[in-house]
Structure formats: structure tokens, C-alpha cells
Design a protein around this motif. Structure first.
Motif, PDB file in Angstrom:
ATOM      1  N   MET A  53       0.819  -1.204   0.000  1.00 46.32           N
ATOM      2  CA  MET A  53       0.000   0.000   0.000  1.00 46.32           C
ATOM      3  C   MET A  53       0.855   1.258   0.000  1.00 46.32           C
ATOM      4  N   THR A  54       0.480   2.195  -0.835  1.00 44.94           N
ATOM      5  CA  THR A  54       1.048   3.535  -0.840  1.00 44.94           C
ATOM      6  C   THR A  54       0.025   4.465  -0.202  1.00 44.94           C
ATOM      7  N   LEU A  55       0.432   5.201   0.825  1.00 46.05           N
ATOM      8  CA  LEU A  55      -0.493   6.061   1.553  1.00 46.05           C
ATOM      9  C   LEU A  55      -0.301   7.513   1.153  1.00 46.05           C
ATOM     10  N   VAL A  56      -1.416   8.173   0.847  1.00 43.58           N
ATOM     11  CA  VAL A  56      -1.397   9.585   0.444  1.00 43.58           C
ATOM     12  C   VAL A  56      -2.329  10.359   1.374  1.00 43.58           C
ATOM     13  N   SER A  57      -2.451  11.657   1.118  1.00 51.95           N
ATOM     14  CA  SER A  57      -3.182  12.509   2.058  1.00 51.95           C
ATOM     15  C   SER A  57      -4.666  12.652   1.743  1.00 51.95           C
ATOM     16  N   ASP A  58      -5.089  12.338   0.503  1.00 53.16           N
ATOM     17  CA  ASP A  58      -6.499  12.512   0.171  1.00 53.16           C
ATOM     18  C   ASP A  58      -6.903  11.607  -0.991  1.00 53.16           C
ATOM     19  N   HIS A  59      -8.211  11.484  -1.194  1.00 49.26           N
ATOM     20  CA  HIS A  59      -8.751  10.597  -2.219  1.00 49.26           C
ATOM     21  C   HIS A  59      -8.355  11.043  -3.630  1.00 49.26           C
ATOM     22  N   GLN A  60      -8.283  12.339  -3.851  1.00 52.04           N
ATOM     23  CA  GLN A  60      -7.931  12.808  -5.189  1.00 52.04           C
ATOM     24  C   GLN A  60      -6.541  12.321  -5.580  1.00 52.04           C
TER      25      GLN A  60
END
Length: 258
Positions: free
Chosen positions: A161-168
Motif C-alpha cells: 500500500m502507498t499512503l497519500v493525504s487525500d482521495h484525489q
């Protein structure tokens, strides 16, 4: 004399500003479209509208937005920075941390779905086995596919999994081919594809659901406001035509009253 003048001014401000005479209810919220979306540092979204409507509905409490983050929200609550949080679930880290907080019956439903490029995923069966595929998600969110773990190192190592700050950001990683799939809320996809209609033909949206959200209200049990009253007010507002249409516009389902 100066102290008398200052005290008089405070009294006058308090007398003529209704918010000062009401009990404050601080509503914690983190970026989670369509409930909270930050644009140029300003918050908007369904939670902001609900806070506005709650302040219009009654005269005893003043609801005020307090921004937090998915990672920091439990600590901020324990430190007394906010009293309640909307569109939440006790099992998103609250029960696991043994945090004392009241919860309402569930009042709205949303789903998390998987998305992929149609050029990679030619059919729904592509989503059946994701064990060898890279996945984008949101930092601090709990995913069923990852046994609700939130540790970034563990998610990267065991679940790719790569985690980002928002759905966009998650959607754009898929569109750019930098991850195989992403977990996105159905409500956000409704919003995103309306704003970016050209992306709809590029994306395959899974019938497979990672989890269904049964949104609840969480409230500090020591607050003057009771969870029963808060739930009653929110139900009353969501059953009004305008707010009900807003729910439907974002693909959210109002659950039967309990």
C-alpha cells in the motif's frame, strides 16, 4: 477605571452576541470529501453545512468546526480540542484505544470501492485477487483488506500500500499508472467524476466493496449535550428535503431511524 471599561465592553459584547451565551460544541473534522474538503485553507463540505444547520435549528448550543487529521484525531480528542465528530465509527481506532466516547445509532451509509484503469483491469474479476497488486489508500484510514491496520510501514510491506493525504491523490495515482488500484469512497467518486467527466471512461469501478461505512456521531459523554439529543437533531435535518437531496447527490444513503 480601565478595568471597569474593559469589563463593561466584555459584558456588552456578550449581551449582544448570541454565540457567547450558548454552550460551545466543538466539532472535530478531518479532510474526507464530501464531508470535509479543504480549498485554499478553507473547509467546506457536508459537515460544514450540517454545523450551519444545527446552529440555525436551536438556540442553546453553538457548533464550531475544529480541524484535525485522520492520524491525530484520537489524540486531539483526548487532549480536549474537540467534543464531537460526525460521520465517524467507534471502530475506527476509538474502541481499539479504549477511548471513552458515546456513539449514536448509524444514520448514513457509504461504501469504499476499488478503482483501476480499464487498460489494466478488463473485467470485474480483476479485483477478485489483489494480493499481487499495488494499492493506494489514505494515511490514517482503516481498511478491511489490511485488517484495519494503520501503520504505514506494515501496510507497505505486507499489503503493497502507498499512503497519500487525500482521495484525489489516490485517484490520480491510478490514472497515471503509478499504482494498480486505489480504495476510494463511493461518495467521493460521485463528486470527482462530475468534476472530471473524462476520467469516467478510463476507470473501472469495482462491485467489490472493501467496507461499508455506517456513519455515526461520536460525542464526549461529559459534555452538557447528550448524544441522544444530537442524534435527534441530525436526523431531523437530514430528513429535510434539501439535506436529503444533498445526501443523494453524493451517493449516500440515509439509514432508517433506530
Amino acid at each position: 477605571m480601565r478595568l471597569v471599561v474593559i469589563s463593561t465592553l466584555i459584558f456588552v459584547i456578550t449581551l449582544f452576541n448570541p454565540a457567547f451565551s450558548k454552550t460551545l460544541v466543538r466539532v472535530g473534522a478531518y479532510e474526507f470529501p464530501p464531508y470535509i474538503q479543504l480549498e485554499h485553507g478553507l473547509a467546506k463540505g457536508f459537515t460544514v453545512e450540517l454545523i450551519h444547520q444545527l446552529n440555525q435549528l436551536q438556540q442553546d448550543y453553538h457548533f464550531e468546526l475544529v480541524l484535525t487529521t485522520p492520524v491525530r484525531r484520537h489524540q486531539d480528542y483526548q487532549q480536549g480540542l474537540f467534543d464531537t465528530i460526525f460521520f465517524e465509527d467507534p471502530y475506527w481506532g476509538w474502541v481499539q484505544r479504549s477511548i471513552t466516547i458515546d456513539n449514536s445509532p448509524a444514520f448514513a451509509k457509504d461504501d469504499e470501492v476499488f478503482i483501476a484503469l480499464r487498460s489494466k483491469a478488463h473485467s470485474e474479476q480483476w479485483f477478485d485477487d489483489l494480493s499481487n497488486k499495488t494499492i493506494a489508500g489514505i494515511l490514517g484510514y482503516h481498511y478491511q483488506i489490511a485488517n484495519f491496520q494503520t501503520d504505514p510501514a506494515l501496510l507497505a510491506e505486507q499489503y503493497q500500500m502507498t499512503l497519500v493525504s487525500d482521495h484525489q491523490a489516490s485517484v490520480e495515482l491510478v490514472l497515471k499508472g503509478r499504482t494498480d488500484t486505489a480504495i476510494v469512497t463511493r461518495s467521493f467518486l460521485y463528486q470527482y467524476l462530475k468534476q472530471h467527466p473524462g476520467s469516467a471512461e478510463k476507470l473501472l469501478i469495482s462491485e467489490r466493496i472493501d467496507q461499508s461505512y455506517r456513519h455515526q456521531l461520536l460525542l464526549n459523554p461529559n459534555h452538557e449535550l447528550s448524544i441522544e439529543t444530537l442524534y435527534l437533531w441530525v436526523r431531523q435535518l437530514l430528513e429535510k428535503e434539501q439535506m436529503h437531496l444533498e445526501l443523494q447527490r453524493f451517493g449516500l444513503q440515509l439509514l432508517p431511524s433506530e
